[in-house]
Design a protein around this motif. Structure first.
Motif, PDB file in Angstrom:
ATOM      1  N   ASN A 153       0.802  -1.226   0.000  1.00  0.00           N
ATOM      2  CA  ASN A 153       0.000   0.000   0.000  1.00  0.00           C
ATOM      3  C   ASN A 153       0.831   1.270   0.000  1.00  0.00           C
ATOM      4  O   ASN A 153       0.490   2.246  -0.662  1.00  0.00           O
ATOM      5  N   SER A 154       1.895   1.286   0.778  1.00  0.00           N
ATOM      6  CA  SER A 154       2.746   2.477   0.860  1.00  0.00           C
ATOM      7  C   SER A 154       4.160   2.051   1.228  1.00  0.00           C
ATOM      8  O   SER A 154       4.381   0.961   1.752  1.00  0.00           O
ATOM      9  N   ILE A 155       5.094   2.956   0.932  1.00  0.00           N
ATOM     10  CA  ILE A 155       6.500   2.715   1.258  1.00  0.00           C
ATOM     11  C   ILE A 155       7.048   3.970   1.915  1.00  0.00           C
ATOM     12  O   ILE A 155       6.975   5.051   1.345  1.00  0.00           O
ATOM     13  N   LYS A 156       7.577   3.801   3.113  1.00  0.00           N
ATOM     14  CA  LYS A 156       8.212   4.911   3.827  1.00  0.00           C
ATOM     15  C   LYS A 156       9.717   4.688   3.763  1.00  0.00           C
ATOM     16  O   LYS A 156      10.196   3.612   4.121  1.00  0.00           O
ATOM     17  N   ILE A 157      10.428   5.695   3.279  1.00  0.00           N
ATOM     18  CA  ILE A 157      11.886   5.594   3.180  1.00  0.00           C
ATOM     19  C   ILE A 157      12.513   6.610   4.125  1.00  0.00           C
ATOM     20  O   ILE A 157      12.260   7.806   4.012  1.00  0.00           O
ATOM     21  N   LYS A 158      13.309   6.096   5.047  1.00  0.00           N
ATOM     22  CA  LYS A 158      14.049   6.948   5.982  1.00  0.00           C
ATOM     23  C   LYS A 158      15.529   6.837   5.646  1.00  0.00           C
ATOM     24  O   LYS A 158      16.056   5.733   5.517  1.00  0.00           O
ATOM     25  N   ILE A 159      16.168   7.991   5.503  1.00  0.00           N
ATOM     26  CA  ILE A 159      17.599   8.020   5.207  1.00  0.00           C
ATOM     27  C   ILE A 159      18.300   8.715   6.360  1.00  0.00           C
ATOM     28  O   ILE A 159      17.923   9.834   6.752  1.00  0.00           O
ATOM     29  N   GLY A 181      23.271   8.385  12.825  1.00  0.00           N
ATOM     30  CA  GLY A 181      21.886   8.036  13.132  1.00  0.00           C
ATOM     31  C   GLY A 181      20.900   9.183  13.038  1.00  0.00           C
ATOM     32  O   GLY A 181      19.721   8.999  13.319  1.00  0.00           O
ATOM     33  N   SER A 182      21.360  10.363  12.650  1.00  0.00           N
ATOM     34  CA  SER A 182      20.454  11.497  12.476  1.00  0.00           C
ATOM     35  C   SER A 182      19.666  11.317  11.183  1.00  0.00           C
ATOM     36  O   SER A 182      20.216  10.906  10.161  1.00  0.00           O
ATOM     37  N   VAL A 183      18.371  11.638  11.243  1.00  0.00           N
ATOM     38  CA  VAL A 183      17.508  11.484  10.082  1.00  0.00           C
ATOM     39  C   VAL A 183      17.737  12.639   9.114  1.00  0.00           C
ATOM     40  O   VAL A 183      17.609  13.804   9.478  1.00  0.00           O
ATOM     41  N   LEU A 184      18.090  12.301   7.873  1.00  0.00           N
ATOM     42  CA  LEU A 184      18.313  13.293   6.824  1.00  0.00           C
ATOM     43  C   LEU A 184      17.081  13.471   5.949  1.00  0.00           C
ATOM     44  O   LEU A 184      16.826  14.555   5.439  1.00  0.00           O
ATOM     45  N   ASP A 185      16.331  12.392   5.756  1.00  0.00           N
ATOM     46  CA  ASP A 185      15.145  12.424   4.915  1.00  0.00           C
ATOM     47  C   ASP A 185      14.204  11.328   5.388  1.00  0.00           C
ATOM     48  O   ASP A 185      14.640  10.221   5.713  1.00  0.00           O
ATOM     49  N   ASP A 186      12.921  11.653   5.434  1.00  0.00           N
ATOM     50  CA  ASP A 186      11.910  10.699   5.871  1.00  0.00           C
ATOM     51  C   ASP A 186      10.647  11.003   5.087  1.00  0.00           C
ATOM     52  O   ASP A 186      10.027  12.037   5.306  1.00  0.00           O
ATOM     53  N   ALA A 187      10.297  10.132   4.145  1.00  0.00           N
ATOM     54  CA  ALA A 187       9.164  10.425   3.267  1.00  0.00           C
ATOM     55  C   ALA A 187       8.322   9.179   3.039  1.00  0.00           C
ATOM     56  O   ALA A 187       8.826   8.058   3.050  1.00  0.00           O
TER      57      ALA A 187
END
Length: 105
Positions: A74-80, A85-91
């Motif tokens: 249904n959906s895909i969440k990508i965390k970079i 360990g700091s989140v640079l991108d979360d979509a």
């Protein structure tokens, strides 16, 4: 790539991720994935080297387009994240998040 076990979303995702991570040849290193009860996928990657914004966008598009070929996702969440360990991108991406256009000469 032809899935060997296309009978369930979980088995198909596990198989696809095993192949996909060997094909990612960028500054992203695969970390982990999770599949919830509603067939939403959460992926985590670590950015190991600088990437141009366009390259990162195309990499995320290729990952999502590959995994959305598995029926039922249904959906895909990508965390970079960075190495600390700091989140640079979360979509969050849906099947129609990326559009590809044919260019006619």
């Amino acid at each position: 790539y032809q899935l060997k076990q296309p009978d369930s979303v979980s088995a198909s995702l596990e198989e696809a991720m095993a192949v996909l991570v060997t094909k990612i040849d960028t500054g992203l290193e695969y970390h982990t994935y999770m599949l919830d009860a509603e067939n939403n996928v959460a992926l985590e990657f670590v950015l190991t080297e600088e990437m141009a914004k366009e390259e990162l966008l195309l990499t995320k598009a290729s990952i999502t387009e590959t995994l959305f070929q598995i029926e039922g996702i249904n959906s895909i969440k990508i965390k970079i994240m960075d190495n600390e360990g700091s989140v640079l991108d979360d979509a969050l991406y849906l099947p129609d998040s990326f559009y590809f256009y044919d260019i006619i000469p």
